[in-house]
Design an enzyme around this catalytic site. Structure first.
Site, PDB file in Angstrom:
ATOM      1  N   HIS A 224       0.815  -1.220   0.000  1.00 59.46           N
ATOM      2  CA  HIS A 224       0.000   0.000   0.000  1.00 59.46           C
ATOM      3  C   HIS A 224       0.846   1.266   0.000  1.00 59.46           C
ATOM      4  O   HIS A 224       0.315   2.354  -0.279  1.00 59.46           O
ATOM      5  CB  HIS A 224      -0.911   0.048   1.232  1.00 59.46           C
ATOM      6  CG  HIS A 224      -2.018  -0.954   1.218  1.00 59.46           C
ATOM      7  ND1 HIS A 224      -2.874  -1.129   0.153  1.00 59.46           N
ATOM      8  CD2 HIS A 224      -2.428  -1.846   2.159  1.00 59.46           C
ATOM      9  CE1 HIS A 224      -3.746  -2.074   0.423  1.00 59.46           C
ATOM     10  NE2 HIS A 224      -3.495  -2.538   1.632  1.00 59.46           N
ATOM     11  N   ASP A 261      -3.110 -10.500  -2.268  1.00 61.52           N
ATOM     12  CA  ASP A 261      -3.641  -9.969  -1.018  1.00 61.52           C
ATOM     13  C   ASP A 261      -5.109  -9.600  -1.226  1.00 61.52           C
ATOM     14  O   ASP A 261      -5.528  -9.264  -2.336  1.00 61.52           O
ATOM     15  CB  ASP A 261      -2.847  -8.725  -0.622  1.00 61.52           C
ATOM     16  CG  ASP A 261      -3.151  -8.222   0.772  1.00 61.52           C
ATOM     17  OD1 ASP A 261      -2.365  -8.506   1.695  1.00 61.52           O
ATOM     18  OD2 ASP A 261      -4.179  -7.535   0.944  1.00 61.52           O
ATOM     19  N   HIS A 263      -6.587  -7.015  -0.326  1.00 66.15           N
ATOM     20  CA  HIS A 263      -6.698  -5.586  -0.603  1.00 66.15           C
ATOM     21  C   HIS A 263      -5.826  -5.221  -1.802  1.00 66.15           C
ATOM     22  O   HIS A 263      -4.761  -5.801  -2.002  1.00 66.15           O
ATOM     23  CB  HIS A 263      -6.273  -4.767   0.611  1.00 66.15           C
ATOM     24  CG  HIS A 263      -7.016  -5.111   1.860  1.00 66.15           C
ATOM     25  ND1 HIS A 263      -6.431  -5.791   2.905  1.00 66.15           N
ATOM     26  CD2 HIS A 263      -8.309  -4.906   2.220  1.00 66.15           C
ATOM     27  CE1 HIS A 263      -7.333  -5.975   3.866  1.00 66.15           C
ATOM     28  NE2 HIS A 263      -8.484  -5.458   3.472  1.00 66.15           N
ATOM     29  N   ASP A 348      -4.684 -12.532   3.875  1.00 62.57           N
ATOM     30  CA  ASP A 348      -5.877 -11.994   4.507  1.00 62.57           C
ATOM     31  C   ASP A 348      -7.158 -12.236   3.707  1.00 62.57           C
ATOM     32  O   ASP A 348      -8.229 -11.764   4.084  1.00 62.57           O
ATOM     33  CB  ASP A 348      -5.716 -10.501   4.796  1.00 62.57           C
ATOM     34  CG  ASP A 348      -5.093  -9.726   3.654  1.00 62.57           C
ATOM     35  OD1 ASP A 348      -4.809 -10.327   2.598  1.00 62.57           O
ATOM     36  OD2 ASP A 348      -4.875  -8.506   3.817  1.00 62.57           O
TER      37      ASP A 348
END
Length: 445
Positions: A224, A261, A263, A348
């Site tokens: 990120h 991931d 996200h 995740d």
């Protein structure tokens, strides 16, 4: 970037964590986990990890230190590592980068290390088949600046003085990302672990047609972190820094990055959005933090077409990901013809993870590890390095990473002993099919 630092009061800290949970997609209140309890009461492993990461400030080419499972460091020139190695990994747990009750805690990497040891997947049990790099060097500021602005890097370093006075700070607008007095150095070490694995995997690929797969068990995570600053628990873009390093130091021009991931890896996306030589492919939950990664984000300028974003509907699971791999990831890699494959390995998306609503299983991660390893052998001489990103349920995180190791070793999955089929529900197959067809149409797959 001018860093805006916030010293948290108890009420602010609680508010920040609440916002983090809300922004990271429907926070669920997980029961206290077995491994969490272990590390809350037993600090021995944590202390050993903190002591064990001895690093140097200047990079040299003399040698890399490995563990051979006997407790002694094994110093081997990087071009003569044992030829039967199947896995080469590095551990950077960032024990000093921690905030109580934060989901991205310093329990994460120790939980993985404990699971690897429990399941006999470490050098202690596997000898030269599994190699741990030790005494690797932190990344240099120049390495970080190949992806991030120097003003951000120097600003974060200077901010450590304020942290030493206040104990903990939040960086405003970062999603929230916190910093402690150790954060800057720990983040250099995490990025350095990835660089060391690039060196080792590339060196071994020159000696073997079947080199070991690398895995950076590191934190803080990185995907990120945008060029101008931190974001979403991430400080430096570890995988992006490694990609630039592979290009610059090893002449591996074409880098294929797979991000599974839950996200969207917006930082990696942004770093290479106009670069035709780095293909970034992200699968992530539609509508999840940070709200980027739409179908039409495909790159810009010379890089148009080398960014592929596939937002998956909530509830997507193993069947969806197997189809994505076969119908999207493989044809993209075949067309791009990479020199190395790097993987943002976020765990995740697991059905037990508290920060999202996909339903991958331990078996899904075994399949991804095995399939990506095989793809790297077919496409780029086996050069492949995984980088730990998210994963916040300590049990599902640690056992899924362990099953990834088993995949690299070509040993049967133990997912059936970890996964409970009762936790799964029917996947939204029609929506998944529509998403896959849409991305295939956009990218002419």
């Amino acid at each position: 970037m001018d860093l805006v630092l916030v010293t948290p009061s108890p009420s602010l800290a609680g508010s920040v964590l609440f916002l983090a949970r809300q922004r990271f997609c429907n926070w669920k209140s997980p029961e206290r986990l077995r491994l969490d309890a272990i590390f809350a009461t037993d600090r021995i492993l944590c202390k050993r990890l903190r002591r064990g990461r001895r690093c140097f400030s200047k990079r040299t080419e003399a040698s890399t230190s490995f563990s051979d499972g006997t407790g002694e460091s094994l110093y081997v020139p990087v071009n003569t590592k044992p030829s039967d190695a199947r896995i080469i990994y590095a551990v950077a747990p960032a024990m000093g980068h921690n905030q109580e009750a934060h989901p991205e805690s310093h329990f994460r990497v120790p939980a993985i290390v404990q699971a690897l040891d429990k399941l006999e997947l470490t050098p202690k049990f596997r000898g030269s088949k599994v190699i741990e790099i030790q005494n690797f060097r932190p990344a240099l500021v120049d390495d970080i600046a190949s992806v991030h602005t120097r003003s951000y890097v120097t600003g974060l370093e200077k901010a450590m003085d304020q942290v030493s006075k206040d104990g903990l700070i939040y960086i405003e607008g970062s999603g929230p990302t916190y910093a402690t007095v150790d954060t800057f150095q720990e983040s250099l070490i995490a990025a350095g672990a990835g660089i060391a694995l690039i060196d080792s995997v590339v060196a071994e690929s020159m000696n073997s047609r079947d080199p070991p797969t690398g895995f950076a068990l590191i934190r803080p995570p990185g995907h990120h972190a945008i060029p101008k600053g931190p974001m979403g628990f991430c400080v430096f873009g570890n995988i992006a820094i490694a990609a630039r390093y592979a290009q610059r130091e090893h002449g591996l021009k074409r880098v294929f990055i797979i991000d599974f991931d839950v996200h969207h890896g917006n930082g990696t996306n942004d770093a290479f959005y106009e670069d035709p030589d780095i293909f970034f492919l992200s699968t992530h939950q539609d509508g999840s933090y940070p709200g980027t990664g739409k179908f039409d984000e495909i790159g810009r300028g010379d890089g148009e077409g080398t960014t592929l974003n596939l937002p998956l509907p909530g509830g997507s699971g193993d069947t969806a990901m197997r189809t994505v791999f076969d119908e999207v990831i493989v044809p993209c890699a075949q067309r791009f013809k990479p020199d190395i494959i790097l993987v943002s390995a976020g765990y995740d998306a697991h059905a037990l993870d508290p920060l999202a609503s996909l339903q991958f299983t331990t078996g899904t991660y075994y399949m991804l590890a095995s399939s990506i390893q095989q793809l790297s052998k077919e496409m780029c001489g086996g050069r492949c390095v995984f980088f730990l990103e998210g994963g916040y349920n300590l049990d599902s995180l640690s056992y899924s990473v362990a099953d990834s190791f088993r995949a690299f070793l070509k040993e049967p999955s133990l997912a059936s002993t970890f996964d409970d089929p009762a936790m799964l529900y029917e996947e939204p197959s029609l929506k998944v099919k529509q998403a896959i067809q849409r991305v295939k149409h956009i990218h002419s797959l």
